[in-house]
Structures are given as structure tokens and as C-alpha cells.
Design a protein around this motif. Structure first.
Motif, PDB file in Angstrom:
ATOM      1  N   TRP A 183      17.211  -3.858  35.997  1.00 41.67           N
ATOM      2  CA  TRP A 183      18.360  -3.223  35.351  1.00 41.67           C
ATOM      3  C   TRP A 183      19.612  -3.595  36.141  1.00 41.67           C
ATOM      4  CZ3 TRP A 183      19.557  -0.215  31.146  1.00 41.67           C
ATOM      5  CH2 TRP A 183      20.766   0.477  31.193  1.00 41.67           C
ATOM      6  N   TRP A 210      21.328   4.743  35.704  1.00 45.31           N
ATOM      7  CA  TRP A 210      21.188   4.011  36.958  1.00 45.31           C
ATOM      8  C   TRP A 210      22.473   3.245  37.250  1.00 45.31           C
ATOM      9  CZ3 TRP A 210      16.425   1.959  34.107  1.00 45.31           C
ATOM     10  CH2 TRP A 210      15.401   2.924  34.133  1.00 45.31           C
ATOM     11  N   THR A 211      23.058   3.480  38.401  1.00 43.44           N
ATOM     12  CA  THR A 211      24.322   2.837  38.763  1.00 43.44           C
ATOM     13  C   THR A 211      24.123   1.678  39.730  1.00 43.44           C
ATOM     14  OG1 THR A 211      24.654   4.432  40.561  1.00 43.44           O
ATOM     15  CG2 THR A 211      25.628   4.964  38.411  1.00 43.44           C
ATOM     16  N   GLU A 212      22.888   1.465  40.180  1.00 42.87           N
ATOM     17  CA  GLU A 212      22.558   0.365  41.077  1.00 42.87           C
ATOM     18  C   GLU A 212      21.495  -0.506  40.422  1.00 42.87           C
ATOM     19  OE1 GLU A 212      23.885  -0.336  44.029  1.00 42.87           O
ATOM     20  OE2 GLU A 212      25.241   1.390  43.966  1.00 42.87           O
ATOM     21  N   THR A 239      18.165  -1.801  39.497  1.00 44.00           N
ATOM     22  CA  THR A 239      16.936  -1.003  39.544  1.00 44.00           C
ATOM     23  C   THR A 239      15.797  -1.789  38.901  1.00 44.00           C
ATOM     24  OG1 THR A 239      18.222   1.052  39.366  1.00 44.00           O
ATOM     25  CG2 THR A 239      15.867   1.184  38.859  1.00 44.00           C
ATOM     26  N   PRO A 270      11.465   3.280  36.599  1.00 41.80           N
ATOM     27  CA  PRO A 270      11.681   2.556  37.859  1.00 41.80           C
ATOM     28  C   PRO A 270      10.386   2.454  38.647  1.00 41.80           C
ATOM     29  CG  PRO A 270      13.319   4.299  37.558  1.00 41.80           C
ATOM     30  CD  PRO A 270      12.253   4.519  36.522  1.00 41.80           C
TER      31      PRO A 270
END
Length: 256
Positions: A55, A86-88, A90, A127
Motif C-alpha cells: 500500500w 494507512w498513512t505509511e 504498508t 497488513p
């Protein structure tokens, strides 16, 4: 989410074909239907077989390269209304249901059917923690040169002292740089690099003993043990056979 919230594009990639560093406004799920993809996000590298995807949040610069002949499925999600938070970068698992849903969404569908299929796809993405091998590169030129030597030849058995002389440095300096800039000792980093390199060979179905030799392990058992310590899986389970109890000899310019 309503209408076409997920866009899909297929890319047939030859070995070594790459998409240089670029960025999207949309979120992206980088996944290959077949083959092996390596994705670079800000000097962090992931190698992804068809059982895993990465991601990539919108606005994050990235690049990718096919390590083998691959079919890459570009999966793009509009940020507005997207339930995934999710901001990172992944890593997620891609179970058989998710693969079928991606194929389903690539077809001609009614708005209601598409909306339902998209919702189910996002719901089944999960994840993973230990199932991928991430490899950060050091920033210092001397340490990075050593890293590239190992990436170019995972079987390189030179000691750190020998590698230090090759890049006109000292082993003490390199030890400090690898730990400070990658979060790993040099020994850990080299093990990660060797195991990451093994994924492309395993994805081809090469025997484990041959893969172990390709990436610098003396025995297949040592390789399998190291692979399991790092990923939490044997090579066979890593490629989708999560119930495997016994390790088999083999396992079965556009921007995107």
C-alpha cells in the motif's frame, strides 16, 4: 464509496523493466499477478511475490522494477471517502479472494456490483507483520557502495574488513554507519539482503537447495532456518501454502 472508486490498469513487464521515481495523488496498491516486483520508497526496498502487495499512500514518491517477467496490476484508490487509513507504506496479504475480486473489478459491472466488490476487496486486505523483507539502504557513500556490492552479488563472502578496504574505509566506520543509517548491524543487513534476493528465485519455482547456493548459504537447511526467522514462514508457506508442514524441495516510459 460509490461509482468507480478503484481504478485498475494492467502492465506486462519484462525482466528489468522499471517505472522511475514518481508520485500519484491517488493511493496505490502495488501488486503482481505473476512474477516478482521490487518497490523503492525513499530508499526502503520491498520485494513482493503475488501473495503480497504494498500500500503506497497518495503523495508518496516511489519507483518499481520487475525482477522477473511479471504482470503488474495497478490498483488506484481515490483518497476521498477511502476507508483505508494507512498513512505509511504498508505490506498487505493478497489471499485468493482478493485476487478474484481484482479480476472481477476489472470487468464490466453495474454501479451497485462495483461498489459492493470494492468494499469487499478493501475489507479483506490485511497488513502483515513478518511476511516481507524490507531493506533500507544507508545514506553514506561508503556504506552504500558496500551495500551495492552485496546486492549485486549476494554470494560475496568477503569479510567486513575486506569490503572496507574496497571502499577505502574502515570496518569500524562501516559498522557504525550501517547501524546508525539502517537500524541494523552489518551482519543483519547482509542477511536481509541475501534473503530478499532469494524471493525472485523462489518465485520461479527453483529448488530451495539451488536458491540457497544462489544467495550465499552453505546448506538448504541453513537458508530455510534463516528465512523462517526473518519472515515467520518457510519459503513454501511464504508463497501461499500457509499450511505446509514439511518444506518441499521447490516452491511451486509509463508510470504506475
Amino acid at each position: 464509496m460509490s461509482g468507480r472508486a478503484i481504478g485498475l490498469a494492467r502492465f506486462d513487464m519484462a525482466r528489468g523493466q522499471k517505472f522511475d521515481r514518481h508520485v500519484h495523488k491517488a493511493h496505490q496498491l502495488a501488486w503482481v499477478r505473476s512474477g516478482v516486483l521490487m518497490v523503492d520508497v525513499e530508499d526502503r526496498y520491498w520485494v513482493l511475490p503475488p501473495t503480497l502487495a504494498l500500500w503506497i499512500p497518495g503523495g508518496v514518491w516511489h519507483a518499481s522494477i520487475a525482477l522477473r517477467t511479471s504482470i503488474m496490476q495497478g490498483i488506484y484508490l481515490e483518497p476521498a471517502g477511502c476507508p483505508v487509513a494507512w498513512t505509511e507504506p504498508t505490506v498487505v496479504s493478497v489471499p485468493p479472494l482478493a485476487r478474484h475480486l481484482i479480476t472481477y473489478l476489472a470487468g464490466e459491472l453495474t454501479e451497485a456490483a462495483r461498489s459492493h466488490g470494492e468494499a469487499v476487496l478493501l475489507d479483506v486486505l490485511r497488513p502483515v507483520e513478518k511476511a516481507t523483507i524490507e531493506l533500507p539502504l544507508p545514506a553514506d557513500e561508503r556504506a552504500r557502495e558496500v551495500a551495492h556490492l552485496i546486492l549485486a552479488d549476494p554470494t560475496d563472502r568477503r569479510s567486513l574488513d575486506e569490503l572496507a578496504r574496497a571502499v577505502r574505509s574502515s570496518s569500524r566506520t562501516l559498522l557504525r554507519l550501517f547501524l546508525a543509517e539502517t537500524g541494523m548491524t552489518f551482519t543483519q543487513w547482509r542477511a536481509h539482503a541475501r534473503l530478499q534476493a532469494s524471493i525472485a528465485y523462489l518465485a520461479e519455482g527453483q529448488p530451495v537447495a539451488r536458491v540457497a547456493e544462489h544467495v550465499g548459504y552453505a546448506t538448504a537447511s541453513a537458508f530455510v532456518a534463516a528465512f523462517r526467522r526473518l519472515t515467520g514462514h518457510t519459503p513454501a508457506a511464504y508463497f501461499g501454502n500457509a499450511d505446509a508442514r514439511v518444506e518441499r524441495a521447490s516452491v511451486a516510459g509509463v508510470q504506475c
